[in-house]
Design a protein around this motif. Structure first.
Motif, PDB file in Angstrom:
ATOM      1  N   VAL A  66      -3.194   0.507  -3.750  1.00 22.88           N
ATOM      2  CA  VAL A  66      -2.699  -0.820  -3.448  1.00 22.88           C
ATOM      3  C   VAL A  66      -2.075  -1.394  -4.722  1.00 22.88           C
ATOM      4  O   VAL A  66      -2.726  -1.465  -5.759  1.00 22.88           O
ATOM      5  N   ASP A  91       9.267   5.681  -2.035  1.00 22.11           N
ATOM      6  CA  ASP A  91       9.373   4.960  -0.779  1.00 22.11           C
ATOM      7  C   ASP A  91      10.848   4.617  -0.532  1.00 22.11           C
ATOM      8  O   ASP A  91      11.667   4.669  -1.446  1.00 22.11           O
ATOM      9  N   HIS A 131       5.198   8.596  -5.474  1.00 16.64           N
ATOM     10  CA  HIS A 131       5.812   8.666  -4.147  1.00 16.64           C
ATOM     11  C   HIS A 131       7.073   7.793  -4.094  1.00 16.64           C
ATOM     12  O   HIS A 131       7.062   6.651  -4.537  1.00 16.64           O
ATOM     13  N   CYS A 188       5.936   4.644  -6.263  1.00 16.16           N
ATOM     14  CA  CYS A 188       4.528   4.332  -6.505  1.00 16.16           C
ATOM     15  C   CYS A 188       4.174   4.620  -7.967  1.00 16.16           C
ATOM     16  O   CYS A 188       4.360   5.738  -8.449  1.00 16.16           O
ATOM     17  N   ARG A 241       0.847  -1.190   0.000  1.00 16.48           N
ATOM     18  CA  ARG A 241       0.000   0.000   0.000  1.00 16.48           C
ATOM     19  C   ARG A 241       0.882   1.239   0.000  1.00 16.48           C
ATOM     20  O   ARG A 241       1.808   1.361   0.800  1.00 16.48           O
ATOM     21  N   CYS A 242       0.637   2.159  -0.912  1.00 18.80           N
ATOM     22  CA  CYS A 242       1.427   3.388  -0.978  1.00 18.80           C
ATOM     23  C   CYS A 242       1.110   4.272   0.223  1.00 18.80           C
ATOM     24  O   CYS A 242      -0.063   4.559   0.499  1.00 18.80           O
ATOM     25  N   ALA A 243       2.148   4.705   0.922  1.00 17.76           N
ATOM     26  CA  ALA A 243       1.953   5.498   2.133  1.00 17.76           C
ATOM     27  C   ALA A 243       1.415   6.889   1.793  1.00 17.76           C
ATOM     28  O   ALA A 243       0.887   7.587   2.650  1.00 17.76           O
ATOM     29  N   SER A 244       1.557   7.294   0.555  1.00 13.20           N
ATOM     30  CA  SER A 244       1.144   8.643   0.190  1.00 13.20           C
ATOM     31  C   SER A 244      -0.277   8.687  -0.410  1.00 13.20           C
ATOM     32  O   SER A 244      -1.112   9.469   0.028  1.00 13.20           O
ATOM     33  N   CYS A 245      -0.562   7.831  -1.413  1.00 15.26           N
ATOM     34  CA  CYS A 245      -1.875   7.925  -2.068  1.00 15.26           C
ATOM     35  C   CYS A 245      -2.797   6.760  -1.722  1.00 15.26           C
ATOM     36  O   CYS A 245      -3.923   6.704  -2.204  1.00 15.26           O
ATOM     37  N   ASN A 246      -2.260   5.843  -0.880  1.00 17.72           N
ATOM     38  CA  ASN A 246      -3.065   4.716  -0.435  1.00 17.72           C
ATOM     39  C   ASN A 246      -3.394   3.697  -1.527  1.00 17.72           C
ATOM     40  O   ASN A 246      -4.153   2.771  -1.273  1.00 17.72           O
TER      41      ASN A 246
END
Lengths: 286, 323
Positions: free
Chosen positions: A41, A61, A59, A54, A34-39
């Motif tokens: 999956v 990571d 994003h 991402c 799961r992307c920590a920025s845009c959520n």
């Protein structure tokens, strides 16, 4: 409209054409990330194949140190050096845990002896002396071993008269090694000063985050300083500044974009273009 | 030197009590036929003994207190005591004047030198001016200007280190605090002239090191030099700044510790009870140390000075090598 269209004479091939065998998902880790920025999956294999950037929002990571070298250097060109260096505990430092034990357990967890990987390799056939911080090891903090490895990266570049590249991702000096950590700032800066004689470029790449004693020494001494997008870069950490001025910091403060705007770095380069940019710099200056 | 406003650290209190009693007796003495001189002599002897006892076994945290003692002599005090012809030079030629660092030209025993030092203030007003001894990038850039000057005019460089750390503020970050410090480390390592740094109080992290890449490093007996302040260290480790005492022990940050590590070349004796008790005696000791170190360094050529400095810092660090 521009008068001339851009001419690109040199293009670096991607470091490796196969989407780099992602580490098989560890137990308990899903098939999905799961992307920590845009959520969003994302299928983990795709995520890692995209070097932890991402595909949706771009994003960046965190990327393990060894994969950083893999994506930067020509395939199979990296030769790791300085692996014989093992950290010590000169202060006998004890907090909730003995520093010695902390080193041991981090070694167990990461397979790394300290927070830096150094060696030599090639980028589009050009030899470079290269090193990268491993944030996954105690927040990429710099003690004697990290400082020594950085100095050796610089010294090798000096001896072989080749360009030098250091990727930084660190909270700064490691307090558990006290004054020895502080002195690594002086050591690496003095080594760089000697390296300047050979007139080869030193490129400093600042990743998220680059702060404290590393920012205030070799990381900010690059002939060319590049940064990944949105990396936190600065001397004092945001928490310390907020405590000092007793107010909230503005959004985007100390991010790459903020520093570029204020003339403190040369360029922001997205991760997937970094290898190409590095190849370009060392071919133009090296 | 500034007039003394009484200030005593917690552990000096028994001594201070005794001393005020002595003072009281001295004032009563010489009055109508009263003579306490025997008593005074006795108490003075006792005070001396007490001082020796207290100072024989100072904890690291107590040394931190002394290093930060508000009556401790500061850079300008030592400049006044040890140098002649002092001329302060201001400004970084870029943005502003930073008063947390003083820099200029002077003579040491007749010989021209360049001086750069961090300066704390006494009292609220002066502390505001000096920003509590916490330089901004402008201060470091002024220092850099003077380092270059020392090199160009072949004048020895003497620096005084006394800072809680470089200032962590918004403007300082915007104008490149880290860059300013980094550049100073490299420039200092390249100077073809003798350089000596003296930690006279607090040697706070990178903000101190930006004046510290010198051929010789000296520390006053009750000064400290550390990668991080005990308070910040404990707020990171325990999220609790009040455990600073414990962190001070952990960090091994006193002059004696650093001499033991081989980082510091010479520890300069302070007057009994700390530099604030007898600034003149302390300055005299420091003057002797500067004279000796400078005489040694003057034997070296510019190339040898750069090499000596490079080798000194290149060798710093503790690790093992495993086959």
């Amino acid at each position: 409209m521009a008068w001339f269209s851009k001419r690109q004479t040199m293009k670096a091939q991607p470091a490796s054409d196969k989407p780099t065998g992602p580490v098989p998902a560890k137990k308990g880790e899903g098939l999905w990330t799961r992307c920590a920025s845009c959520n969003a999956v994302v299928y983990t294999q795709e995520w890692e194949g995209n070097w932890n950037v991402c595909p949706g929002c771009g994003h960046h990571d965190a990327l393990p140190a060894i994969r950083r070298l893999e994506m930067t250097l020509d395939p199979d060109s990296f030769e790791e050096l300085d692996t014989e260096l093992i950290p010590e505990d000169p202060l006998g430092f004890v907090d909730n845990k003995k520093y010695k034990d902390r080193l041991k357990s981090t070694y167990k967890a990461t397979g790394m002896r300290d927070a830096f990987i150094s060696g030599v390799g090639t980028i589009t056939g050009q030899p470079v002396s290269i090193g990268t911080f491993a944030f996954e090891f105690m927040g990429g903090s710099m003690g004697s071993v990290v400082g020594e490895k950085v100095a050796r990266v610089i010294d090798r570049a000096y001896e072989r008269r080749i360009p030098c590249i250091v990727f930084s991702s660190t909270g700064g000096a490691r307090m558990q090694e006290g004054i020895f950590s502080l002195m690594q700032m002086a050591k690496t800066s003095a080594a760089l000063n000697r390296f300047r004689q050979v007139r080869k470029p030193y490129v400093s790449v600042m990743l998220h985050p680059t702060t404290g004693g590393v920012a205030a020494s070799f990381a900010w001494l690059g002939d060319v300083i590049l940064a990944e997008p949105k990396a936190l870069i600065g001397f004092a950490g945001p928490r310390v500044i907020e405590q000092t001025i007793r107010e909230k910091l503005p959004a985007g403060f100390q991010r790459s974009e903020f520093l570029l705007e204020r003339g403190m770095i040369d360029a922001i380069v997205p991760r997937l273009q970094m290898r190409e940019r590095l190849a370009q710099v060392i071919s133009l200056l090296g | 030197m500034a007039t003394r406003v009484p200030y005593t650290t917690e552990f000096e209190k028994p001594l201070a009590t005794l001393e005020s009693k002595i003072e009281e007796l001295k004032q009563l003495s010489g009055g109508a036929g009263v003579d306490f001189s025997d008593e005074i002599v006795k108490l003075e002897r006792k005070a001396k003994k007490l001082q020796v006892e207290i100072f024989r076994d100072l904890s690291r945290w107590q040394v931190v207190q002394l290093a930060r003692h508000p009556q401790r002599p500061y850079t300008l005090d030592y400049i006044q005591a040890l140098f002649t012809d002092w001329m302060e030079l201001e400004g970084d030629r870029r943005f502003s004047a930073d008063h947390a660092i003083v820099a200029g030209l002077a003579r040491f025993e007749g010989e021209p030198v360049v001086i750069v030092g961090e300066q704390k203030g006494r009292g609220t007003k002066e502390n505001m001016l000096r920003n509590f001894g916490m330089p901004r990038p402008e201060g470091y850039r002024k220092a850099r200007r003077l380092y270059d000057m020392a090199d160009r005019f072949r004048r020895p460089l003497i620096t005084f280190i006394d800072t809680p750390g470089a200032y962590p503020g918004i403007g300082a970050e915007e104008r490149g605090q880290a860059e300013a410090i980094a550049v100073n480390l490299e420039v200092m390592s390249s100077l073809g002239v003798p350089s000596i740094s003296i930690v006279i109080g607090e040697g706070g992290s990178g903000g101190a090191l930006a004046l510290g890449v010198t051929n010789k490093i000296m520390m006053l007996e009750y000064s400290t030099y550390s990668v991080i302040s005990p308070e910040s260290c404990s707020s990171i480790l325990y999220r609790d700044a009040s455990k600073a005492q414990k962190s001070a022990e952990n960090l091994k940050l006193t002059a004696r510790d650093l001499a033991g590590f081989g980082i510091v070349d010479e520890v300069v004796k302070e007057s009994p009870g700390g530099a604030h008790r007898d600034p003149h005696l302390t300055a005299e000791n420091l003057g002797g140390a500067i004279r000796r170190q400078l005489a040694d360094l003057r034997q070296l050529t510019p190339e040898q000075l750069v090499r000596q400095r490079y080798q000194k810092f290149r060798a710093m660090g503790v690790f093992t090598t495993e086959e």
